[in-house]
Design a protein around this motif. Structure first.
Motif, mmCIF file in Angstrom:
data_model
loop_
_atom_site.group_PDB
_atom_site.id
_atom_site.type_symbol
_atom_site.label_atom_id
_atom_site.label_comp_id
_atom_site.label_asym_id
_atom_site.label_seq_id
_atom_site.Cartn_x
_atom_site.Cartn_y
_atom_site.Cartn_z
ATOM 1 N N VAL A 43 4.911 -9.048 -13.107
ATOM 2 C CA VAL A 43 4.706 -7.789 -12.389
ATOM 3 C C VAL A 43 5.926 -7.586 -11.502
ATOM 4 O O VAL A 43 6.082 -8.238 -10.464
ATOM 5 N N LEU A 44 6.809 -6.689 -11.914
ATOM 6 C CA LEU A 44 8.065 -6.445 -11.212
ATOM 7 C C LEU A 44 7.944 -5.169 -10.386
ATOM 8 O O LEU A 44 6.865 -4.593 -10.235
ATOM 9 N N ASP A 45 9.048 -4.710 -9.883
ATOM 10 C CA ASP A 45 9.078 -3.520 -9.045
ATOM 11 C C ASP A 45 8.887 -2.271 -9.912
ATOM 12 O O ASP A 45 9.830 -1.804 -10.551
ATOM 13 N N GLY A 46 7.669 -1.766 -9.933
ATOM 14 C CA GLY A 46 7.399 -0.523 -10.647
ATOM 15 C C GLY A 46 7.145 -0.681 -12.128
ATOM 16 O O GLY A 46 6.948 0.329 -12.817
ATOM 17 N N ARG A 47 7.108 -1.891 -12.651
ATOM 18 C CA ARG A 47 6.867 -2.057 -14.085
ATOM 19 C C ARG A 47 6.199 -3.401 -14.364
ATOM 20 O O ARG A 47 6.248 -4.318 -13.550
ATOM 21 N N LEU A 48 5.588 -3.458 -15.527
ATOM 22 C CA LEU A 48 4.958 -4.681 -16.018
ATOM 23 C C LEU A 48 5.652 -5.082 -17.306
ATOM 24 O O LEU A 48 5.806 -4.268 -18.218
ATOM 25 N N GLU A 49 6.081 -6.333 -17.369
ATOM 26 C CA GLU A 49 6.719 -6.861 -18.575
ATOM 27 C C GLU A 49 5.858 -7.977 -19.140
ATOM 28 O O GLU A 49 5.364 -8.845 -18.399
ATOM 29 N N MET A 50 5.700 -7.930 -20.457
ATOM 30 C CA MET A 50 4.903 -8.940 -21.140
ATOM 31 C C MET A 50 5.629 -9.343 -22.418
ATOM 32 O O MET A 50 6.110 -8.471 -23.165
ATOM 33 N N GLU A 51 5.714 -10.641 -22.646
ATOM 34 C CA GLU A 51 6.433 -11.143 -23.818
ATOM 35 C C GLU A 51 5.657 -12.321 -24.401
ATOM 36 O O GLU A 51 5.165 -13.189 -23.676
ATOM 37 N N VAL A 52 5.532 -12.307 -25.730
ATOM 38 C CA VAL A 52 4.880 -13.391 -26.457
ATOM 39 C C VAL A 52 5.844 -13.857 -27.543
ATOM 40 O O VAL A 52 6.329 -13.047 -28.338
ATOM 41 N N ARG A 53 6.114 -15.174 -27.550
ATOM 42 C CA ARG A 53 7.024 -15.769 -28.539
ATOM 43 C C ARG A 53 6.308 -16.903 -29.254
ATOM 44 O O ARG A 53 5.507 -17.621 -28.660
ATOM 45 N N ASN A 54 6.612 -17.061 -30.518
ATOM 46 C CA ASN A 54 6.183 -18.252 -31.260
ATOM 47 C C ASN A 54 7.277 -18.604 -32.261
ATOM 48 O O ASN A 54 8.094 -17.753 -32.652
ATOM 49 N N ASN A 55 7.321 -19.875 -32.640
ATOM 50 C CA ASN A 55 8.461 -20.348 -33.412
ATOM 51 C C ASN A 55 8.348 -20.115 -34.898
ATOM 52 O O ASN A 55 9.110 -20.684 -35.677
ATOM 53 N N GLN A 56 7.390 -19.305 -35.315
ATOM 54 C CA GLN A 56 7.303 -18.906 -36.714
ATOM 55 C C GLN A 56 7.033 -17.413 -36.768
ATOM 56 O O GLN A 56 6.373 -16.879 -35.877
#
Length: 408
Positions: A349-362
């Protein structure tokens, strides 16, 4: 044979019920002229000027009637009943879209007044043509019928000739053509004068768009909820069968039970939305429940590492609820397409925005698949509707889904 076909084509309209219902519609339009003329100046006398004045006497009354919003509803019902009587309507004028709502603007009232005026004038003309055409047809066959109606017209004056009856079909055909053409004209004008205005069409289009968006949103809800539950159940059942130990089987059955119970709860909530239950939207899970998703994925065998920065409780409700669904879609894809592999979840939860990231190795998509499945396309659409953006695809040897959503 060709002559018979042409004759049949010429007489076919007179065998349709729609011809006579439109004829009746025009007769009813002339009633206002006759009634008004009977009050003033009266129907006595045979002067042509008096009869020519009749179609103009009711115009002030028609103008007042057009000011009443419900007049358009009444005229619409009558037009649908008499101008387009169900399957009897001809193909050249099928039942069109006619507004069934009261007049909402001065432009609508003006169009109703024009419709009433045209119906009055055309109905008066058709009524006069019907009366005189019928008398002329009968007079050509039997001249003795003329005396009750006054002096005979010029062609019949003098001694009756044997060839007069041969003109009767021509007079009847001319009357039929006038009636059919007038009815078709009114049927063609009805959509233009009684149809919805551009503002009404725009409002209807917006309402239809809202319904389609609501259906799409509910479809996504069902896809996310049921898809996630089924994926967890399938993965757990497969892992339990592969492990073959009672302890793992018990844990897998417990996870399937919890997931199924949660899916039933979500299904009840979606059905509540279909029933327009106002409290159903408030029961939707938010990012504050992200830990439940992560634990469910871990229970299915995925090795999920999480990193959460910021106060998830401060994220606005719509953003938080849609973010939960996006995370659910990402973890479901990991289990469905990659299996029990290490995955990383990052929520900031940053200044004025929401960032979401999902990584997997395949890769979370089959080899050679381009563009993502319907779930990932829905994820991108969710982000766009909230004013954000979503990107997914292979990056640095891993499958990555990155979402940015504004908090305002």
């Amino acid at each position: 044979m060709t002559l018979m076909k042409r004759l049949h084509r010429l007489l076919e309209p007179m065998s349709r019920a729609v011809t006579y219902t439109r004829w009746l519609h025009l007769f009813m339009g002339a009633v206002a002229a006759v009634v008004t003329g009977g009050v003033f100046p009266g129907l006595e006398g045979t002067g042509a000027g008096r009869w020519l004045l009749l179609p103009f006497l009711p115009l002030p009354l028609l103008a007042l009637a057009a000011l009443v919003p419900g007049t358009r509803v009444a005229e619409t019902m009558q037009a649908r009943l008499l101008l387009y009587p169900g399957p009897q309507a001809p193909q050249e004028h099928p039942a069109p879209e006619i507004a069934g709502s009261p007049s909402a603007s001065w432009a609508d009232r003006w169009r109703v007044f024009v419709w009433l005026t045209l119906r009055l004038w055309l109905g008066f003309a058709v009524t006069a043509a019907t009366f005189n055409g019928a008398v002329l047809t009968l007079g050509l066959v039997m001249p003795s019928l003329w005396p009750p109606f006054g002096p005979a017209p010029m062609p019949l004056s003098g001694r009756w000739q044997w060839w007069y009856p041969l003109l009767a079909p021509a007079a009847a055909a001319a009357l039929a053509a006038v009636v059919r053409g007038s009815g078709a004209l009114m049927a063609g004008l009805a959509p233009r004068l009684l149809g919805p205005s551009p503002a009404e069409r725009l409002a209807e289009l917006e309402e239809r768009t809202e319904r389609l968006l609501e259906r799409t949103r509910l479809a996504r809800e069902l896809h996310d909820t049921i898809g996630h539950a089924l994926t967890i159940a399938v993965v757990q059942a497969g892992a339990a069968r592969a492990a073959g130990t009672p302890q793992f089987t018990d844990r897998a059955l417990a996870a399937i039970e919890d997931t199924g119970r949660e899916a039933l709860s979500e299904l009840d909530r979606v059905l509540g939305l279909l029933r327009e239950n106002s409290g159903a939207a408030a029961q939707r899970p938010t990012l504050a429940h992200a830990g439940r998703l992560v634990e469910s994925a871990r229970g299915a065998g995925a090795q999920v590492t999480t990193r959460i920065e910021g106060d998830l409780g401060a994220v606005p409700g719509p953003v938080s609820r849609e973010g939960y669904r996006m995370l659910q879609e990402c973890l479901t894809n990991v289990l469905r397409h990659a299996g029990s592999v290490p995955a990383t979840v990052r929520i900031e939860v940053l200044d004025g925005r929401l960032e979401m990231e999902v990584r997997n190795n395949q890769p979370a998509q089959p080899a050679g698949h381009r563009g993502g499945g319907s779930g990932l396309r829905g994820l991108r659409e969710r982000a766009v509707l909230l004013g954000g953006a979503a990107a997914y695809g292979p990056r640095d040897g891993m499958w990555r889904v990155h979402v940015t959503l504004p908090l305002q």
